[in-house]
Write a protein that holds these residues in place. Structure first.
Motif, PDB file in Angstrom:
ATOM      1  N   ASP A 264       4.244  13.451  -3.735  1.00 51.43           N
ATOM      2  CA  ASP A 264       5.246  12.651  -3.033  1.00 51.43           C
ATOM      3  C   ASP A 264       4.606  11.329  -2.636  1.00 51.43           C
ATOM      4  N   SER A 265       5.449  10.368  -2.207  1.00 53.58           N
ATOM      5  CA  SER A 265       4.898   9.061  -1.846  1.00 53.58           C
ATOM      6  C   SER A 265       5.814   8.332  -0.870  1.00 53.58           C
ATOM      7  N   ILE A 266       5.231   7.338  -0.188  1.00 53.13           N
ATOM      8  CA  ILE A 266       5.987   6.499   0.732  1.00 53.13           C
ATOM      9  C   ILE A 266       5.262   5.161   0.846  1.00 53.13           C
ATOM     10  N   LEU A 267       6.025   4.093   1.079  1.00 52.21           N
ATOM     11  CA  LEU A 267       5.429   2.785   1.311  1.00 52.21           C
ATOM     12  C   LEU A 267       4.766   2.814   2.685  1.00 52.21           C
ATOM     13  N   PHE A 268       3.453   2.752   2.700  1.00 54.20           N
ATOM     14  CA  PHE A 268       2.684   2.917   3.919  1.00 54.20           C
ATOM     15  C   PHE A 268       2.473   1.587   4.642  1.00 54.20           C
ATOM     16  N   TYR A 269       2.231   0.531   3.873  1.00 59.31           N
ATOM     17  CA  TYR A 269       1.975  -0.775   4.471  1.00 59.31           C
ATOM     18  C   TYR A 269       2.464  -1.874   3.537  1.00 59.31           C
ATOM     19  N   LYS A 270       3.019  -2.918   4.150  1.00 61.26           N
ATOM     20  CA  LYS A 270       3.508  -4.047   3.351  1.00 61.26           C
ATOM     21  C   LYS A 270       3.377  -5.332   4.155  1.00 61.26           C
ATOM     22  N   TYR A 271       2.922  -6.351   3.457  1.00 62.18           N
ATOM     23  CA  TYR A 271       2.857  -7.690   4.041  1.00 62.18           C
ATOM     24  C   TYR A 271       3.214  -8.647   2.916  1.00 62.18           C
ATOM     25  N   GLN A 272       4.427  -9.147   2.948  1.00 62.02           N
ATOM     26  CA  GLN A 272       4.917  -9.961   1.827  1.00 62.02           C
ATOM     27  C   GLN A 272       5.577 -11.233   2.336  1.00 62.02           C
ATOM     28  N   ILE A 273       5.015 -12.353   1.921  1.00 62.81           N
ATOM     29  CA  ILE A 273       5.622 -13.638   2.248  1.00 62.81           C
ATOM     30  C   ILE A 273       6.877 -13.803   1.393  1.00 62.81           C
ATOM     31  N   ASP A 274       7.964 -14.181   2.032  1.00 60.34           N
ATOM     32  CA  ASP A 274       9.230 -14.367   1.324  1.00 60.34           C
ATOM     33  C   ASP A 274       9.230 -15.736   0.634  1.00 60.34           C
ATOM     34  N   LYS A 275       9.000 -15.723  -0.669  1.00 59.96           N
ATOM     35  CA  LYS A 275       8.907 -16.980  -1.427  1.00 59.96           C
ATOM     36  C   LYS A 275      10.264 -17.663  -1.589  1.00 59.96           C
ATOM     37  N   LYS A 276      11.339 -16.911  -1.425  1.00 60.34           N
ATOM     38  CA  LYS A 276      12.678 -17.478  -1.610  1.00 60.34           C
ATOM     39  C   LYS A 276      13.280 -17.991  -0.306  1.00 60.34           C
ATOM     40  N   ALA A 277      12.553 -17.818   0.777  1.00 57.49           N
ATOM     41  CA  ALA A 277      13.083 -18.202   2.087  1.00 57.49           C
ATOM     42  C   ALA A 277      13.186 -19.719   2.223  1.00 57.49           C
ATOM     43  N   LEU A 278      14.164 -20.171   2.992  1.00 52.24           N
ATOM     44  CA  LEU A 278      14.344 -21.607   3.236  1.00 52.24           C
ATOM     45  C   LEU A 278      13.277 -22.148   4.182  1.00 52.24           C
ATOM     46  N   TYR A 279      12.759 -21.270   5.045  1.00 50.23           N
ATOM     47  CA  TYR A 279      11.789 -21.705   6.029  1.00 50.23           C
ATOM     48  C   TYR A 279      10.436 -21.048   5.775  1.00 50.23           C
ATOM     49  N   VAL A 280       9.383 -21.779   6.069  1.00 46.45           N
ATOM     50  CA  VAL A 280       8.021 -21.265   5.874  1.00 46.45           C
ATOM     51  C   VAL A 280       7.725 -20.201   6.923  1.00 46.45           C
TER      52      VAL A 280
ATOM     53  N   ILE B 182       0.851  -1.187   0.000  1.00 46.27           N
ATOM     54  CA  ILE B 182       0.000   0.000   0.000  1.00 46.27           C
ATOM     55  C   ILE B 182       0.888   1.237   0.000  1.00 46.27           C
ATOM     56  N   MET B 183       0.737   2.067  -1.011  1.00 48.11           N
ATOM     57  CA  MET B 183       1.490   3.321  -1.091  1.00 48.11           C
ATOM     58  C   MET B 183       0.634   4.476  -0.591  1.00 48.11           C
ATOM     59  N   LEU B 184       1.275   5.413   0.097  1.00 44.39           N
ATOM     60  CA  LEU B 184       0.618   6.662   0.484  1.00 44.39           C
ATOM     61  C   LEU B 184       1.135   7.757  -0.439  1.00 44.39           C
ATOM     62  N   TYR B 185       0.224   8.393  -1.167  1.00 43.43           N
ATOM     63  CA  TYR B 185       0.580   9.500  -2.058  1.00 43.43           C
ATOM     64  C   TYR B 185       0.045  10.807  -1.483  1.00 43.43           C
ATOM     65  N   THR B 186       0.827  11.860  -1.585  1.00 39.45           N
ATOM     66  CA  THR B 186       0.325  13.198  -1.281  1.00 39.45           C
ATOM     67  C   THR B 186      -0.011  13.866  -2.606  1.00 39.45           C
ATOM     68  N   LYS B 187      -1.100  14.642  -2.599  1.00 35.56           N
ATOM     69  CA  LYS B 187      -1.539  15.316  -3.820  1.00 35.56           C
ATOM     70  C   LYS B 187      -1.790  16.792  -3.537  1.00 35.56           C
ATOM     71  N   ILE B 188      -1.291  17.625  -4.426  1.00 34.97           N
ATOM     72  CA  ILE B 188      -1.581  19.052  -4.364  1.00 34.97           C
ATOM     73  C   ILE B 188      -2.509  19.379  -5.525  1.00 34.97           C
ATOM     74  N   LYS B 189      -3.728  19.781  -5.182  1.00 32.39           N
ATOM     75  CA  LYS B 189      -4.770  20.059  -6.185  1.00 32.39           C
ATOM     76  C   LYS B 189      -4.941  18.889  -7.149  1.00 32.39           C
ATOM     77  N   GLY B 190      -4.919  17.695  -6.595  1.00 28.41           N
ATOM     78  CA  GLY B 190      -5.184  16.500  -7.387  1.00 28.41           C
ATOM     79  C   GLY B 190      -3.989  15.913  -8.111  1.00 28.41           C
ATOM     80  N   VAL B 191      -2.833  16.579  -8.031  1.00 33.46           N
ATOM     81  CA  VAL B 191      -1.630  16.102  -8.724  1.00 33.46           C
ATOM     82  C   VAL B 191      -0.694  15.438  -7.717  1.00 33.46           C
ATOM     83  N   LYS B 192      -0.258  14.211  -8.008  1.00 27.34           N
ATOM     84  CA  LYS B 192       0.634  13.489  -7.105  1.00 27.34           C
ATOM     85  C   LYS B 192       1.927  14.262  -6.887  1.00 27.34           C
TER      86      LYS B 192
END
Length: 212
Positions: free
Chosen positions: A139-155, A127-137
């Motif tokens: 700035d932005s920042i990664l607001f939320y992330k939940y990602q399972i590591d598919k390359k990990a050795l352990y579940v 989930i990205m958080l964007y700031t908008k001035i008069k409707g125009v993007k």
């Protein structure tokens, strides 16, 4: 015109100037108060999606998670925060993966879910958080992330990012990596930002360190 007449006119002019000066001071004072009122942040953010979770700003909470204190009570509490946020963001399909919060007449914030495969919608949430001035993007920042590591050795290994947005537009942002099988958590970085109410820029205030 005699001397008496001149004196009367002078008195009238002085009184008039003094009255105008007082009115001007009152007017300036009123303007200053109004300016301060307009420039101050009277925002009250009530949307839980934009607020995130206040525990993200707690040094004590983060240390307790990592140390596994109190029978891993805090780690499970952290898991509950992630579970609760996941449920909210997974339900976004009817919102077309975007939500906007108006701050004032020109600044708004937008939460947007990044593109994902349907089969991964519960295992890969960005989930990205964007700031908008008069409707125009602006700035932005990664607001939320939940990602399972598919390359990990352990579940059960994951990458996470959580945020907490206060009414004064101070933004706390935490990035972690966890191993559910071992109830272990590592802090990647923990930062404090401020969203400029005039420009919409997300300004880094401080790189935080929970160990200090």
């Amino acid at each position: 015109m005699n001397r008496l007449g001149l004196m009367i006119i002078s008195v009238i002019i002085l009184v008039s100037c003094k009255y105008e000066g007082q009115e001007k001071v009152k007017s300036q004072g009123k303007f200053t108060k109004e300016s301060k009122k307009n420039n101050s942040n009277n925002i009250k953010i009530i949307d839980s999606l934009f607020i995130g979770d206040h525990l993200i700003s707690s040094k004590k909470f983060l240390l307790n998670i990592e140390n596994g204190g109190d029978n891993f009570k805090y780690f499970h509490q952290y898991e509950n925060i992630l579970h609760r946020m996941n449920e909210k963001f997974i339900k976004w399909e009817y919102l077309k993966d975007s939500k906007v919060l108006s701050i004032n007449s020109y600044l708004s914030l937008e939460l947007m879910r990044e593109k994902y495969n349907k089969e991964d919608k519960e295992k890969n949430i960005h989930i990205m958080l964007y700031t908008k001035i008069k409707g125009v993007k602006n700035d932005s920042i990664l607001f939320y992330k939940y990602q399972i590591d598919k390359k990990a050795l352990y579940v059960g290994q994951r990458f996470e990012s959580l945020s907490y947005l206060q009414d004064d537009l101070t933004l706390w942002n935490l990035k972690t990596y966890t191993n559910q099988s071992e109830l272990a958590l590592g802090i990647d970085n923990w930062n404090k930002y401020k969203i400029d109410i005039k420009t919409g820029k997300i300004i880094l205030i401080e790189k935080l360190n929970p160990y200090k």
